[in-house]
Design a protein around this motif. Structure first.
Motif, PDB file in Angstrom:
ATOM      1  N   LYS A   1       0.840  -1.194   0.000  1.00 30.18           N
ATOM      2  CA  LYS A   1       0.000   0.000   0.000  1.00 30.18           C
ATOM      3  C   LYS A   1       0.876   1.244   0.000  1.00 30.18           C
ATOM      4  CE  LYS A   1      -4.130  -1.836   2.133  1.00 30.18           C
ATOM      5  NZ  LYS A   1      -4.792  -2.047   3.421  1.00 30.18           N
TER       6      LYS A   1
ATOM      7  N   CYS B   1       1.065   3.942  -3.002  1.00 30.62           N
ATOM      8  CA  CYS B   1       0.372   5.149  -2.539  1.00 30.62           C
ATOM      9  C   CYS B   1      -1.130   4.941  -2.463  1.00 30.62           C
ATOM     10  CB  CYS B   1       0.669   6.339  -3.447  1.00 30.62           C
ATOM     11  SG  CYS B   1       2.401   6.642  -3.658  1.00 30.62           S
ATOM     12  N   LEU B   2      -1.541   3.883  -1.857  1.00 32.13           N
ATOM     13  CA  LEU B   2      -2.968   3.584  -1.735  1.00 32.13           C
ATOM     14  C   LEU B   2      -3.312   3.260  -0.287  1.00 32.13           C
ATOM     15  CD1 LEU B   2      -3.495   1.217  -4.785  1.00 32.13           C
ATOM     16  CD2 LEU B   2      -4.397   3.513  -4.550  1.00 32.13           C
TER      17      LEU B   2
ATOM     18  N   LYS C   1      -8.795   3.104  -7.939  1.00 30.98           N
ATOM     19  CA  LYS C   1      -7.793   4.145  -7.781  1.00 30.98           C
ATOM     20  C   LYS C   1      -6.446   3.664  -8.329  1.00 30.98           C
ATOM     21  CE  LYS C   1      -6.417   7.271  -4.259  1.00 30.98           C
ATOM     22  NZ  LYS C   1      -6.132   7.423  -2.843  1.00 30.98           N
ATOM     23  N   ALA C   2      -6.169   2.397  -8.050  1.00 36.07           N
ATOM     24  CA  ALA C   2      -4.912   1.835  -8.526  1.00 36.07           C
ATOM     25  C   ALA C   2      -4.862   1.815 -10.044  1.00 36.07           C
ATOM     26  CB  ALA C   2      -4.727   0.422  -7.982  1.00 36.07           C
ATOM     27  N   LYS C   3      -6.033   1.764 -10.665  1.00 37.09           N
ATOM     28  CA  LYS C   3      -6.064   1.760 -12.118  1.00 37.09           C
ATOM     29  C   LYS C   3      -5.850   3.162 -12.675  1.00 37.09           C
ATOM     30  CE  LYS C   3      -9.200  -1.473 -14.044  1.00 37.09           C
ATOM     31  NZ  LYS C   3     -10.626  -1.838 -14.202  1.00 37.09           N
TER      32      LYS C   3
ATOM     33  N   ALA D   1     -12.568  -9.817  -5.107  1.00 33.16           N
ATOM     34  CA  ALA D   1     -13.077  -8.646  -4.401  1.00 33.16           C
ATOM     35  C   ALA D   1     -12.506  -7.349  -4.977  1.00 33.16           C
ATOM     36  CB  ALA D   1     -12.747  -8.739  -2.924  1.00 33.16           C
ATOM     37  N   TRP D   2     -11.473  -7.467  -5.778  1.00 35.15           N
ATOM     38  CA  TRP D   2     -10.845  -6.274  -6.345  1.00 35.15           C
ATOM     39  C   TRP D   2     -11.428  -5.911  -7.701  1.00 35.15           C
ATOM     40  CZ3 TRP D   2      -7.639  -3.350  -3.444  1.00 35.15           C
ATOM     41  CH2 TRP D   2      -7.215  -3.942  -2.253  1.00 35.15           C
ATOM     42  N   LEU D   3     -12.442  -6.657  -8.098  1.00 37.22           N
ATOM     43  CA  LEU D   3     -13.058  -6.339  -9.383  1.00 37.22           C
ATOM     44  C   LEU D   3     -14.440  -5.764  -9.148  1.00 37.22           C
ATOM     45  CD1 LEU D   3     -11.946  -9.565 -11.236  1.00 37.22           C
ATOM     46  CD2 LEU D   3     -11.119  -7.250 -11.616  1.00 37.22           C
TER      47      LEU D   3
ATOM     48  N   MET E   1      -0.586   2.159 -13.707  1.00 37.42           N
ATOM     49  CA  MET E   1      -0.767   1.207 -14.794  1.00 37.42           C
ATOM     50  C   MET E   1       0.247   1.389 -15.918  1.00 37.42           C
ATOM     51  SD  MET E   1      -3.195  -0.371 -13.382  1.00 37.42           S
ATOM     52  CE  MET E   1      -3.708  -1.700 -14.437  1.00 37.42           C
TER      53      MET E   1
ATOM     54  N   VAL F   1      -0.404  -2.508  -9.764  1.00 36.16           N
ATOM     55  CA  VAL F   1      -0.458  -3.322  -8.563  1.00 36.16           C
ATOM     56  C   VAL F   1      -1.682  -4.230  -8.616  1.00 36.16           C
ATOM     57  CG1 VAL F   1      -1.484  -1.315  -7.420  1.00 36.16           C
ATOM     58  CG2 VAL F   1      -0.722  -3.216  -6.035  1.00 36.16           C
TER      59      VAL F   1
ATOM     60  N   LEU G   1     -10.531   0.746  -4.090  1.00 35.73           N
ATOM     61  CA  LEU G   1      -9.085   0.972  -4.076  1.00 35.73           C
ATOM     62  C   LEU G   1      -8.483   0.554  -5.415  1.00 35.73           C
ATOM     63  CD1 LEU G   1      -7.387   2.093  -1.807  1.00 35.73           C
ATOM     64  CD2 LEU G   1      -6.661  -0.228  -1.261  1.00 35.73           C
ATOM     65  N   ALA G   2      -9.009  -0.573  -5.930  1.00 35.74           N
ATOM     66  CA  ALA G   2      -8.502  -1.057  -7.212  1.00 35.74           C
ATOM     67  C   ALA G   2      -8.747  -0.021  -8.301  1.00 35.74           C
ATOM     68  CB  ALA G   2      -9.170  -2.378  -7.576  1.00 35.74           C
TER      69      ALA G   2
ATOM     70  N   PHE H   1      -3.754  -6.665  -5.974  1.00 29.84           N
ATOM     71  CA  PHE H   1      -3.814  -7.029  -4.565  1.00 29.84           C
ATOM     72  C   PHE H   1      -4.288  -8.461  -4.350  1.00 29.84           C
ATOM     73  CE2 PHE H   1      -3.779  -2.439  -4.117  1.00 29.84           C
ATOM     74  CZ  PHE H   1      -2.934  -2.292  -3.029  1.00 29.84           C
TER      75      PHE H   1
ATOM     76  N   PRO I   1     -12.813  -3.468  -1.609  1.00 33.29           N
ATOM     77  CA  PRO I   1     -11.495  -3.391  -2.227  1.00 33.29           C
ATOM     78  C   PRO I   1     -11.522  -2.816  -3.637  1.00 33.29           C
ATOM     79  CG  PRO I   1     -11.852  -5.551  -1.249  1.00 33.29           C
ATOM     80  CD  PRO I   1     -13.136  -4.809  -1.119  1.00 33.29           C
ATOM     81  N   TYR I   2     -12.602  -3.061  -4.386  1.00 35.72           N
ATOM     82  CA  TYR I   2     -12.546  -2.619  -5.777  1.00 35.72           C
ATOM     83  C   TYR I   2     -12.535  -1.105  -5.920  1.00 35.72           C
ATOM     84  CZ  TYR I   2     -17.696  -2.881  -5.263  1.00 35.72           C
ATOM     85  OH  TYR I   2     -18.985  -2.769  -4.824  1.00 35.72           O
TER      86      TYR I   2
ATOM     87  N   THR J   1      -4.761  -7.237 -16.319  1.00 36.44           N
ATOM     88  CA  THR J   1      -4.983  -5.802 -16.187  1.00 36.44           C
ATOM     89  C   THR J   1      -3.677  -5.098 -15.836  1.00 36.44           C
ATOM     90  OG1 THR J   1      -7.094  -6.442 -15.239  1.00 36.44           O
ATOM     91  CG2 THR J   1      -6.536  -4.124 -15.165  1.00 36.44           C
TER      92      THR J   1
END
Ligand SMILES: Nc1ncnc2c1ncn2[C@@H]1O[C@H](COP(=O)(O)OP(=O)(O)OP(=O)(O)O)[C@@H](O)[C@H]1O
Ligand code: SF4
Ligand SMILES: [Mg+2]
Lengths: 546, 323
Positions: free
Chosen positions: A47, A51-52, B225-227, A95-97, A83, A88, B222-223, A90, B219-220, A157
C-alpha cells in the motif's frame, strides 16, 4: 542508471501497527520477493509503495520510481503513472473487481489510456491469451470467475500497458500447485520477454524460490533479512527466516513442518528485537536494544544483534581411535542455535563415540577441539549449568540408577550442580515429557518402569538443566514403532517450544529425515552432510496437472 | 423464484379473505346508516321492506361462502361491485381516482429517492455537514405525513397566495393550452408531494448513506484508484452503480407506508385521490368501495414488495453473494 525503484526509509503506521522504516532498491527487470507470516506487514508495504493507503495512516520516507518521488506527488499526477509505469494487483482477487462491470469494460478502462479504440479488441484478446484466459471470458462478470481466473485477470490488467514494475500481493494464494507453477512460469516469461520487474509478496516460500532473485523477509513490520534468494534458502542467517523455511510445506517434502514457536510471555519493552520473544538464542541485551538491518560481511543484510543464527556447539577436526582401530578421522560438525541435527550411520560406525566427544563425556580423543558459542568449551561447567550441554544416553538402563525413585532420579542433576529448585523443575519436566506427576509415580523405583518410561525419565532429567544443546543418542532404539513415533514427536515439540538445539543420533534414517533440519552421515570414519533433496525426488507437484 | 411467487399469491389470498370478511363483521350495514336519517346527506327514511329489498339486491343476504364465491368471480371479470354511496361502479371510481394518488405518491417517492441520495452523497463529501444533516433527518423521518401536511397548509399555503389550498385542479378552471393544465396540476400537487417527500426522503438518505459507506470499503474502490481512473468515473461506475440496488429496492419497499401516508395527506389537502374516497366509504359503510380500495392498495403493496425482492436478489447475485 539501472535502478527502477528506490525506497528510502519508507514507513507506514496504523494506530496498532507500524511498518518500520525500510529501504531497498529494485533493478530494471528484476524479480524480488517479500516473504513473511500473516500480519507481518507485507500488504502494508505494498500500500505504501503504490500510494494507496487509507485515511489516518501516517506515512513517511521516499519512494523513487525511475527517479521520480511518488509519495509527495499529487494524486492527479500519480494517476498518469498508474498502470503505465507501475501497476499493482492485490490479494483476494475477485473482491478487487467491480461486480457490476464485465471484464471487457474493466479492461477497457485501462487500455483506453494507451491504445486507440480500434486496437483495443485485439490487445484484449492478446492479453487474455497471455495470462491463459479465453477471450470469451471478457463478456463475463467477476462473480462468474474462479479465484484463479480472477487472479489471472488481475495480472492481465496489471500488464495491460506494459509498465516497468508490477507489484503482486499473494498472487497464488487461491491457486493449486499446478496453477501456481503455471502462474510462476507466466511471470517468468513476462519478465524475460517484456522486461517487466516484479515485486512479489507471498508467504509461499516455494513461489519465492521459483521466481525471485532477491528476497526480503518481513517480521512484525521489520525487515529481518535481505539478500539473494538462493543463498537465503540455502543458508538462512536470521532465526526467523529459518523458521519460515522450516514451516514451508512446499520446501519440506519429507520433513514434518513445524511453525515457529509462539511468542513466550516475556515482557517486551518497546525497544527490543521484534523477534525477542520467539528467538531461540536471545540474550538479555536483545530485550533492551533493537537490532538494525546491516551487512555482516557477506553481502547479506541481517537484523540481529548476534549477527544471525549462532553456532552453539562445534567440533573441529576431531580424530579418535580405540587402540589401533581408527573410528573418527578429522571430523568437523556444527550445531547451530535452534536446530535439530541428525547424525546417522550404520551400526558401529562411531556415532555414539562422536556424540560422546561432542557432549564432553568422552574426553580422550587424539586430535581436534570443541567450541561452545565459538569459544573453547569447558565441558565440565557446561554440564553443570543451565543453558549448557546435556546428553540423553543410548542405554537408559545403565544411565539411571535402578534403585532411585523417579523423583530422586529427575532431581539429581540440579541437586549435584547445586542449582536449587530441584523438585519444581523435576515436576514440570516430567509433565513436559508426558509422565504422571502423582505422588505414587514419583515414589516408584526406576527398576519398576517400562523401557519407554525410563527413556522419558532420562529426557526429563536432561530437561531440568534447561540445556542449550541436547544430545540424544538413539533415544528410540528400544521402542516399538508407535512409542518411537510418539517419542520423536515429543522430542521435536520440546525442541520447538524450548528452543534448544538437538543432536539426534540414530541409525534410523527415515525418522531422522522427519525431524532434522540438517543431516550428517558418518561413514568410513568421516562425516558427510546429506542434502535431503538430492535423495528424495518428489513428483508431488504433478498431482494436479492434467 | 417460484417460492417467492407462491408466497406472493398466498399473501394476496389471505389479505383478500380478510378484506372480504372484516366489513361484514362490522356492526351495522350501509342501509342502516342511510336510513338512520342522521340528518347529513340522506333525508329519506327507509322502510324495513326497502332495506330487505336492497340487501338482497346487493346480495348481502346470501350465505357467506356464496357471497365470497360470487365476489371472486365478479372480481376476476374486473367487476369490483357497485358503490352504494357514490352509486357508481367501484372499478370506474377507482380508475378515476387512482391516477391522482399515484401522481402524488410516485412523485413523492421519486423526489425522496433523488433528494435522499443526493444528501447522502453530499454528506460523504462534506463530513462537517453530515452531523447536522443526520440529526435533522432522523427527526423529520419520525413525523407523521399528515402532520407535516397540516403544518405546510398553515405555515406555507395560507401565506402564499399562488399556492392552492385544496383540490387537484382549479375548480371550473379554463385552460388555454395543455401546458396551462399541467401547470395547474403541478401547483396543486406541490404541497401534498412536499409533505410526503419531507417525511419519506430521510429513509432514502439513511439507506443511501449506509449503502455508500459499505461500498466505499470494498477493495474494488481501491482497485479503481490503482487503475488511475478519474474520480468522476470512480464515483459513477464504481460507487454509484454498486450502491444503487438497495436504494431502488427501498423505493418499492416504501410503497406500503407511502400509500397510507398519501391517503391521509390527501384528506388534509382535500385532494381527490383514493384517500378522500376511502374516507367517504368508511363513513357510509360502503363495503364494495372499502373493499375495492383495500384490494387495490394491497395489490400495489404486494407487487412493490415483490419488485424490491427481485432487485435485492439481482443485486446479491451480481455481487456473487447468493447464486
Ligand atoms: N487499514 C488498517 N488499519 C489498521 N490496521 C491495519 C490496517 N491494515 C492492516 N492493519 C494491520 O497491520 C498489520 C499488517 O497487516 P498487513 O495486511 O500488511 O499484513 P500481511 O503481511 O499482508 O498479512 P497477510 O499475509 O495475512 O496478507 C496487521 O496487524 C493488521 O491488523
Ligand atoms: S539473537 Fe537477539 S537480536 Fe538476534 S534475532 Fe534473536 S532476539 Fe533478535
Ligand atoms: Mg497481505
Amino acid at each position: 542508471m539501472n535502478k527502477l525503484l528506490e525506497v528510502k526509509n519508507l514507513s507506514l503506521s496504523y494506530p496498532e501497527f507500524s511498518l518500520h522504516p525500510l529501504s531497498f532498491s529494485l533493478d530494471k527487470g528484476e524479480i524480488m520477493a517479500v516473504v513473511g507470516e500473516s500480519g507481518s506487514g507485507k500488504t502494508t508495504l505494498l500500500k505504501g509503495l503504490s500510494c494507496l493507503w487509507e485515511e489516518g495512516v501516517k506515512v513517511s520516507g521516499q519512494v523513487l520510481l525511475e527517479g521520480r518521488e511518488l509519495l509527495g506527488m499529487k494524486e492527479a499526477q500519480r494517476r498518469q503513472l498508474r498502470m503505465s509505469s507501475f501497476a499493482v494487483a492485490f490479494q483476494n482477487s475477485a473482491a478487487w473487481l467491480n461486480p457490476s462491470m464485465t471484464l471487457r469494460e474493466q479492461l477497457k478502462e485501462v487500455l483506453h489510456r494507451g491504445y486507440p479504440t480500434r486496437e483495443q479488441p485485439g490487445r484484449m484478446r492478446e492479453l487474455m491469451e497471455t495470462v491463459g484466459l479465453s477471450p470469451e471470458d471478457l463478456g463475463r462478470y467477476p462473480r462468474e470467475l474462479s479465484g484463479g481466473m480472477a487472479q489471472r485477470f488481475l495480472l492481465a490488467t496489471a500488464i495491460a500497458l506494459e509498465p516497468g514494475l508490477v507489484l503482486l500481493d499473494e498472487p497464488t494464494s487461491s491457486l493449486d500447485v499446478a496453477a501456481r507453477d503455471a502462474f510462476a512460469a507466466l511471470v517468468k516469461r513476462l519478465n524475460r520477454e517484456k522486461g517487466i520487474a516484479f515485486l512479489i509478496i507471498t508467504h509461499d516460500m516455494k513461489l519465492a524460490a521459483m521466481l525471485s532473485s532477491r528476497m526480503m523477509v518481513l517480521y512484525n513490520g521489520h525487515v529481518e533479512e535481505m539478500g539473494s534468494t538462493a543463498e537465503i534458502l540455502d543458508y538462512p542467517r536470521h532465526p526467523y527466516t529459518r523458521g519460515l523455511i522450516n514451516a514451508s510445506t512446499g520446501l519440506n517434502i519429507v520433513r514434518d513442518v513445524w511453525g515457529i514457536r509462539p511468542e513466550l510471555k516475556v515482557d517486551k519493552p518497546h525497544h527490543s528485537c521484534p523477534f525477542y520473544g520467539r528467538c531461540t538464542q536471545s540474550l538479555p541485551l536483545c530485550g533492551r536494544e533493537a537490532p538494525e538491518l546491516k551487512d555482516w560481511g557477506d553481502g547479506r543484510l541481517v537484523a540481529c544483534l548476534r549477527g544471525g543464527i549462532i553456532t552453539l556447539l562445534e567440533g573441529r577436526g576431531i580424530s579418535k581411535a580405540y587402540g589401533r582401530q581408527q573410528v573418527l578421522e578429522d571430523v568437523s560438525i556444527k550445531v547451530r542455535s535452534g536446530e535439530v541435527v541428525a547424525l546417522v550411520g550404520r551400526s558401529g560406525s562411531g556415532k555414539t563415540t562422536l556424540a560422546g566427544i561432542l557432549g564432553g563425556y568422552l574426553t580422550d580423543f587424539e586430535k581436534g577441539s570443541l567450541l561452545f558459542q565459538e569459544e573453547v568449551a569447558d565441558m565440565e561447567t557446561l554440564h553443570r549449568r543451565e543453558g549448557g550441554v546435556q546428553m540423553v544416553f543410548q542405554d537408559s538402563e545403565t544411565a539411571l540408577n535402578p534403585h532411585m525413585t523417579v523423583l530422586q532420579a529427575v532431581s539429581e542433576p540440579r541437586l549435584l550442580a547445586k542449582l536449587g529448585r530441584e523438585e519444581e523443575t523435576a515436576l514440570s519436566a516430567l509433565a513436559d515429557v508426558g509422565l504422571p506427576t502423582e505422588e505414587s509415580f514419583l515414589k516408584k523405583k526406576i527398576k519398576t518402569l517400562s523401557g519407554g518410561q525410563k527413556q522419558r525419565v532420562s529426557i526429563a532429567r536432561a530437561l531440568t538443566m534447561e540445556p542449550a544443546v541436547l544430545l540424544a543418542d538413539e533415544p528410540t532404539s528400544m521402542l516399538d514403532p508407535s512409542s518411537k513415533a510418539n517419542l520423536l514427536r515429543l522430542l521435536k515439540s520440546l525442541q520447538n517450544s524450548y528452543g534448544f538445539s538437538m543432536l539426534l543420533v540414530t541409525h534410523d534414517l527415515e525418522s531422522a529425515l522427519k525431524v532434522a533440519d540438517r543431516c550428517f552421515l558418518l561413514k568410513d570414519r568421516r562425516l558427510e552432510e546429506l542434502r535431503i533433496s538430492d535423495y528424495v525426488s518428489s513428483s508431488i507437484d504433478s498431482v494436479f496437472e492434467d | 423464484m417460484k417460492k417467492k411467487i407462491l408466497l406472493l399469491l398466498c399473501s394476496f389470498a389471505v389479505i383478500y379473505l380478510v378484506n372480504f370478511t372484516i366489513p361484514r363483521l362490522m356492526p351495522g350495514d350501509p342501509f342502516d346508516y342511510q336510513s338512520a336519517a342522521a340528518g347529513e346527506e340522506s333525508s329519506t327514511e327507509m322502510t324495513e321492506e326497502l332495506k330487505e329489498y336492497l340487501r338482497s339486491y346487493y346480495g348481502l343476504d346470501k350465505p357467506f361462502f356464496t357471497q365470497l364465491w360470487e365476489n371472486i368471480k365478479a372480481n376476476l371479470r374486473g367487476d369490483l361491485g357497485y358503490s352504494i354511496h357514490y352509486k357508481k361502479a367501484v372499478s370506474a371510481l377507482l380508475l378515476e381516482r387512482l391516477p391522482w394518488t399515484a401522481l402524488i405518491m410516485f412523485s413523492a417517492l421519486a423526489l425522496s429517492l433523488i433528494l435522499g441520495t443526493s444528501l447522502a452523497l453530499l454528506g460523504l463529501r462534506r463530513k462537517k455537514l453530515e452531523g447536522g444533516l443526520y440529526a435533522l433527518l432522523s427527526l423529520l423521518g419520525e413525523l407523521p405525513h399528515f402532520l407535516v401536511g397540516i403544518l405546510l397548509l398553515f405555515l406555507v399555503a395560507a401565506r402564499v397566495d399562488w399556492l392552492p389550498l385544496s383540490g387537484a385542479v382549479t375548480a371550473f378552471g379554463i385552460y388555454y393550452s395543455e401546458w396551462d393544465w399541467i401547470e395547474d396540476v403541478l401547483l396543486h400537487a406541490l404541497l401534498p408531494v412536499a409533505a410526503m417527500t419531507l417525511v419519506t426522503a430521510p429513509g432514502f438518505y439513511f439507506t443511501a448513506r449506509a449503502s455508500f459507506l459499505s461500498i466505499l470499503e470494498r477493495p474494488y474502490i481501491l482497485a479503481a484508484k490503482a487503475k488511475g481512473l478519474k474520480e468522476g468515473r470512480i464515483r459513477r461506475h464504481y460507487i454509484f452503480r454498486n450502491a444503487l440496488p438497495p436504494i431502488v429496492a427501498r423505493f418499492f419497499l416504501s410503497v406500503g407506508s407511502a400509500i397510507g401516508g398519501t391517503m391521509l395527506v390527501e384528506n388534509v389537502f382535500a385532494y381527490p385521490g383514493l384517500g378522500t374516497v376511502m374516507r367517504e366509504a368508511v363513513k357510509y359503510r360502503d363495503y364494495p368501495l372499502i373493499q375495492g380500495v383495500f384490494l387495490l392498495s394491497t395489490l400495489l403493496v404486494l407487487l412493490s414488495l415483490f419488485a424490491a425482492d427481485l432487485i435485492n436478489a439481482a443485486g446479491d447475485r451480481r455481487r456473487g453473494e447468493s447464486l
